[in-house]
Design a protein around this motif. Structure first.
Motif, PDB file in Angstrom:
ATOM      1  N   MET A   1       0.822  -1.202   0.000  1.00 26.92           N
ATOM      2  CA  MET A   1       0.000   0.000   0.000  1.00 26.92           C
ATOM      3  C   MET A   1       0.849   1.242   0.000  1.00 26.92           C
ATOM      4  O   MET A   1       0.499   2.297  -0.452  1.00 26.92           O
ATOM      5  N   ASN A   2       2.032   1.073   0.499  1.00 27.07           N
ATOM      6  CA  ASN A   2       2.865   2.261   0.608  1.00 27.07           C
ATOM      7  C   ASN A   2       3.752   2.421  -0.619  1.00 27.07           C
ATOM      8  O   ASN A   2       4.659   1.660  -0.853  1.00 27.07           O
ATOM      9  N   GLN A   3       3.450   3.403  -1.394  1.00 28.60           N
ATOM     10  CA  GLN A   3       4.199   3.627  -2.620  1.00 28.60           C
ATOM     11  C   GLN A   3       5.278   4.662  -2.370  1.00 28.60           C
ATOM     12  O   GLN A   3       5.135   5.531  -1.543  1.00 28.60           O
ATOM     13  N   SER A   4       6.327   4.513  -3.120  1.00 26.42           N
ATOM     14  CA  SER A   4       7.450   5.413  -2.897  1.00 26.42           C
ATOM     15  C   SER A   4       7.064   6.860  -3.166  1.00 26.42           C
ATOM     16  O   SER A   4       6.153   7.155  -3.898  1.00 26.42           O
ATOM     17  N   ASP A   5       7.765   7.719  -2.546  1.00 23.25           N
ATOM     18  CA  ASP A   5       7.427   9.140  -2.654  1.00 23.25           C
ATOM     19  C   ASP A   5       8.158   9.820  -3.788  1.00 23.25           C
ATOM     20  O   ASP A   5       8.056  11.020  -3.973  1.00 23.25           O
ATOM     21  N   MET A   6       8.894   9.035  -4.541  1.00 23.92           N
ATOM     22  CA  MET A   6       9.698   9.663  -5.585  1.00 23.92           C
ATOM     23  C   MET A   6       8.868   9.962  -6.818  1.00 23.92           C
ATOM     24  O   MET A   6       9.158   9.541  -7.881  1.00 23.92           O
ATOM     25  N   ARG A   7       7.817  10.648  -6.640  1.00 22.01           N
ATOM     26  CA  ARG A   7       6.965  10.831  -7.790  1.00 22.01           C
ATOM     27  C   ARG A   7       7.097  12.244  -8.371  1.00 22.01           C
ATOM     28  O   ARG A   7       6.214  13.064  -8.288  1.00 22.01           O
TER      29      ARG A   7
ATOM     30  N   THR B   1      -5.730   9.858   8.462  1.00 21.80           N
ATOM     31  CA  THR B   1      -4.390   9.782   9.029  1.00 21.80           C
ATOM     32  C   THR B   1      -3.344   9.826   7.930  1.00 21.80           C
ATOM     33  O   THR B   1      -3.652  10.101   6.781  1.00 21.80           O
ATOM     34  N   ASP B   2      -2.109   9.543   8.276  1.00 20.92           N
ATOM     35  CA  ASP B   2      -1.045   9.516   7.288  1.00 20.92           C
ATOM     36  C   ASP B   2      -0.844   8.065   6.837  1.00 20.92           C
ATOM     37  O   ASP B   2      -1.458   7.149   7.385  1.00 20.92           O
ATOM     38  N   PRO B   3       0.005   7.845   5.829  1.00 19.10           N
ATOM     39  CA  PRO B   3       0.156   6.488   5.296  1.00 19.10           C
ATOM     40  C   PRO B   3       0.734   5.498   6.304  1.00 19.10           C
ATOM     41  O   PRO B   3       0.704   4.297   6.072  1.00 19.10           O
TER      42      PRO B   3
ATOM     43  N   ARG C   1      -6.531   0.503  14.280  1.00 20.34           N
ATOM     44  CA  ARG C   1      -6.935  -0.825  14.763  1.00 20.34           C
ATOM     45  C   ARG C   1      -8.399  -0.873  15.165  1.00 20.34           C
ATOM     46  O   ARG C   1      -9.034  -1.914  15.108  1.00 20.34           O
ATOM     47  N   VAL C   2      -8.909   0.251  15.585  1.00 20.11           N
ATOM     48  CA  VAL C   2     -10.315   0.241  16.011  1.00 20.11           C
ATOM     49  C   VAL C   2     -11.223   0.944  15.000  1.00 20.11           C
ATOM     50  O   VAL C   2     -12.419   1.065  15.233  1.00 20.11           O
ATOM     51  N   ALA C   3     -10.631   1.400  13.921  1.00 19.66           N
ATOM     52  CA  ALA C   3     -11.434   2.187  12.978  1.00 19.66           C
ATOM     53  C   ALA C   3     -12.142   1.301  11.970  1.00 19.66           C
ATOM     54  O   ALA C   3     -11.593   0.314  11.501  1.00 19.66           O
ATOM     55  N   ARG C   4     -13.355   1.676  11.633  1.00 18.46           N
ATOM     56  CA  ARG C   4     -14.102   0.946  10.612  1.00 18.46           C
ATOM     57  C   ARG C   4     -13.608   1.364   9.226  1.00 18.46           C
ATOM     58  O   ARG C   4     -13.479   0.565   8.326  1.00 18.46           O
ATOM     59  N   HIS C   5     -13.347   2.675   9.078  1.00 16.24           N
ATOM     60  CA  HIS C   5     -12.882   3.191   7.790  1.00 16.24           C
ATOM     61  C   HIS C   5     -11.631   4.038   7.989  1.00 16.24           C
ATOM     62  O   HIS C   5     -11.560   4.827   8.927  1.00 16.24           O
ATOM     63  N   VAL C   6     -10.681   3.863   7.082  1.00 13.20           N
ATOM     64  CA  VAL C   6      -9.435   4.624   7.176  1.00 13.20           C
ATOM     65  C   VAL C   6      -9.156   5.326   5.850  1.00 13.20           C
ATOM     66  O   VAL C   6      -9.174   4.692   4.798  1.00 13.20           O
ATOM     67  N   LEU C   7      -8.908   6.613   5.900  1.00 12.35           N
ATOM     68  CA  LEU C   7      -8.542   7.366   4.704  1.00 12.35           C
ATOM     69  C   LEU C   7      -7.157   7.965   4.918  1.00 12.35           C
ATOM     70  O   LEU C   7      -7.003   8.946   5.645  1.00 12.35           O
ATOM     71  N   PRO C   8      -6.136   7.388   4.313  1.00 11.17           N
ATOM     72  CA  PRO C   8      -4.778   7.894   4.524  1.00 11.17           C
ATOM     73  C   PRO C   8      -4.430   8.994   3.528  1.00 11.17           C
ATOM     74  O   PRO C   8      -4.809   8.941   2.363  1.00 11.17           O
ATOM     75  N   ALA C   9      -3.658   9.965   4.000  1.00 11.67           N
ATOM     76  CA  ALA C   9      -3.223  11.069   3.143  1.00 11.67           C
ATOM     77  C   ALA C   9      -1.714  11.235   3.252  1.00 11.67           C
ATOM     78  O   ALA C   9      -1.141  11.018   4.324  1.00 11.67           O
ATOM     79  N   HIS C  10      -1.099  11.605   2.155  1.00  9.21           N
ATOM     80  CA  HIS C  10       0.343  11.842   2.191  1.00  9.21           C
ATOM     81  C   HIS C  10       0.621  13.193   2.813  1.00  9.21           C
ATOM     82  O   HIS C  10      -0.073  14.168   2.534  1.00  9.21           O
ATOM     83  N   ILE C  11       1.656  13.256   3.607  1.00  9.49           N
ATOM     84  CA  ILE C  11       1.860  14.462   4.406  1.00  9.49           C
ATOM     85  C   ILE C  11       3.281  15.005   4.355  1.00  9.49           C
ATOM     86  O   ILE C  11       3.568  16.030   4.961  1.00  9.49           O
ATOM     87  N   VAL C  12       4.172  14.341   3.634  1.00 10.49           N
ATOM     88  CA  VAL C  12       5.569  14.782   3.681  1.00 10.49           C
ATOM     89  C   VAL C  12       5.796  16.014   2.808  1.00 10.49           C
ATOM     90  O   VAL C  12       5.423  16.042   1.641  1.00 10.49           O
ATOM     91  N   ALA C  13       6.406  17.007   3.378  1.00 12.04           N
ATOM     92  CA  ALA C  13       6.666  18.252   2.661  1.00 12.04           C
ATOM     93  C   ALA C  13       8.069  18.739   2.979  1.00 12.04           C
ATOM     94  O   ALA C  13       8.658  18.318   3.977  1.00 12.04           O
ATOM     95  N   PRO C  14       8.630  19.588   2.120  1.00 13.14           N
ATOM     96  CA  PRO C  14       9.967  20.125   2.396  1.00 13.14           C
ATOM     97  C   PRO C  14       9.901  21.146   3.519  1.00 13.14           C
ATOM     98  O   PRO C  14      10.001  22.339   3.291  1.00 13.14           O
ATOM     99  N   SER C  15       9.718  20.659   4.698  1.00 14.13           N
ATOM    100  CA  SER C  15       9.526  21.522   5.854  1.00 14.13           C
ATOM    101  C   SER C  15       9.854  20.718   7.090  1.00 14.13           C
ATOM    102  O   SER C  15       9.967  19.504   7.040  1.00 14.13           O
ATOM    103  N   ASN C  16       9.987  21.377   8.198  1.00 14.43           N
ATOM    104  CA  ASN C  16      10.170  20.648   9.431  1.00 14.43           C
ATOM    105  C   ASN C  16       8.835  20.110   9.931  1.00 14.43           C
ATOM    106  O   ASN C  16       8.783  19.381  10.907  1.00 14.43           O
TER     107      ASN C  16
END
Lengths: 295, 295
Positions: free
Chosen positions: A1-7, A230-232, A239-254
């Motif tokens: 599920m986790n795809q590389s970020d080199m896109r 949440t994040d990827p 673990r307790v969630a019925r539905h999960v929607l993951p979003a990518h969150i990495v940015a050139p920032s702290n």
DNA sequence: GAAAAGCTGTATCAGAAATTTCATCACGTG
DNA sequence: CACGTGATGAAATTTCTGATACAGCTTTTC
């Protein structure tokens, strides 16, 4: 599920700005305050804002007609009509050759932090959309569109603001919507009335907050349906969630970027509003009416 | 101003609107000879030929001005300006959604709502970045990086959440950061200590809220520097703002999208964090340590 | 082939739009 | 605190554009 970020594949480069817009941006410093207003209006609606009359342009920019004239004069035009002619020609040239948009992509030079950051965020959004299962998204929409459910939003230190954002919209679209503060002392007593009919929508990204996790676990234990944004890497809440929607969150920032979560939130709001339109429209109108009276 | 209008304009699906050009082609038979000349000129340089003056258009078409007027009247317009307005709007609509007309994007099959929404949001982000003057952005970064300044964030009904989001980050990066509630009763007393050393960062998009405007006007009157994040139509706060960062907000929804504002916010946080890194790092570590102890 | 109907252009006008002028205001400087 | 500089908008002015009336010309029709 986790795809590389080199896109950093192709992605049509942010279209190269036509010359005049670029010049305006560069000269922005040297403008007077009202000239800046004019410049902002023009750039934000480029170039259509400039195709109106001077009076219209002035009024929309919040300045006077003479200021608009001084603005175009300073840009090097002999008068407003000449300025408009330039805009039209530029527009025509741009529209006739879609390739011209690719243009001189030397923006690496002057496009600083903001552009790079935006590029990363846009990549996040695309990756986020691609990795959401349509069925999962639809299921959440259906859940949030069920008028018999009670919806509770919550989130952590930073994501709490997103939960508030979601709540402020859903509150208008439908009833039985509220926001739960993260700290346990603030929600302990409210949990007694959360049960099978309730939906808890939690926002939680890395550096997952224990109190949000605790809230969701408690809710789930009492039979509530938990939806997690949440994040990827998936918050423990998954673990307790019925539905999960993951979003990518990495940015050139702290810091991490929440743009993907916001995208999902707004898309959910849009979809639910559409689905509940018959009942949402009167609600929205009523809210508008109350706002009007209140002032 | 005009914030009482409900946006239930059912945003007609992106089905191609019957373009004026198409109608002209169909009606071509019924035109008189000089009308045909006008029509041909317009179609051959559509729609730019129509954006000139009547005289110019007439001369280029080889007919007289009155014939041009009769032509546009026959097309159903009340006058030449109305005709031009239509052309501009058509052009703008077409240009703003270059993706929409790119034909049947096959993904409409799969995840319609979410993908379409994401596409629009991404377009907004690109447009937003392109229209921000780097100098303006940098100026705001510098302002927010000045440790002697006190920073206050505020926003409206929905944008208030963004203000909170900003505040929760800046609070960690630097000191003298707070959030001001929108309602006047909540800030009246706090205003007495706002002056030249203060910076008010306001988030405000259409259906601009009067109390936020009032807050900014008061702050500006007392010498504070106002930074405004708004939509391209510019909140009235722009009048008193030193810096304005406009973001595109239109999305295929009954609601506006704040993604552009969030992008700007996060970019500002990233830039300020970087600039203040020497002092920000210890602060962030200290916050982390406190969180650890507290649990 | 003449009258009627329909187009088209010239001349002109009304009105709107752009531009200029000038008084006022804000702000920095000596 | 007076002064000068530069920015700004209200109002006056000028320019120009869109609109109209009317007369000439062309085409149609019987």
């Amino acid at each position: 599920m986790n795809q590389s970020d080199m896109r950093d594949e192709h992605r049509p480069p942010l279209t190269a700005p036509p010359s005049l817009a670029e010049r305006i941006r560069l000269d922005m410093d040297s403008f007077t305050p009202s000239e800046k207003r004019a410049a902002h209006l023009l750039l934000s609606h480029y170039p259509f804002a400039g195709l109106d009359t001077v009076a219209e342009f002035a009024s929309r920019a919040g300045i006077s007609a003479p200021s608009v004239l001084r603005f175009v004069t300073r840009l090097g035009f002999g008068g407003f009509p000449e300025f408009q002619k330039h805009l039209r020609e530029e527009l025509e040239a741009q529209l006739l050759s879609p390739l011209a948009k690719a243009g001189p992509s030397d923006k690496s030079q002057n496009a600083p932090a903001l552009a790079a950051f935006a590029e990363a965020v846009i990549g996040n959004l695309q990756a986020t959309v691609e990795n959401i299962a349509p069925a999962e998204f639809e299921a959440v929409v259906a859940l949030l569109s069920d008028p018999r459910r009670h919806i509770h939003f919550t989130g952590g230190r930073f994501t709490g603001a997103l939960a508030r954002y979601a709540e402020s919209h859903f509150r208008i679209v439908r009833s039985h919507v509220d926001f739960i503060e993260g700290q346990p002392v603030l929600w302990r007593d409210r949990m007694i009335e959360i049960g099978r009919k309730d939906v808890v929508v939690a926002f939680d990204i890395r550096r997952y907050q224990e109190d949000v996790t605790a809230l969701c676990e408690t809710a789930a234990r009492q039979g509530a349906t938990v939806v997690l944004l949440t994040d990827p890497w998936l918050s423990p809440i998954a673990r307790v969630a019925r539905h999960v929607l993951p979003a990518h969150i990495v940015a050139p920032s702290n810091w991490d970027s929440s743009a993907g979560l916001l995208l999902l939130t707004e898309a959910l709001v849009a979809a639910v509003t559409k689905r509940l339109w018959d009942s949402a429209k009167p609600r929205m109108e009523a809210v508008e009416r109350l706002r009007g009276e209140q002032r």
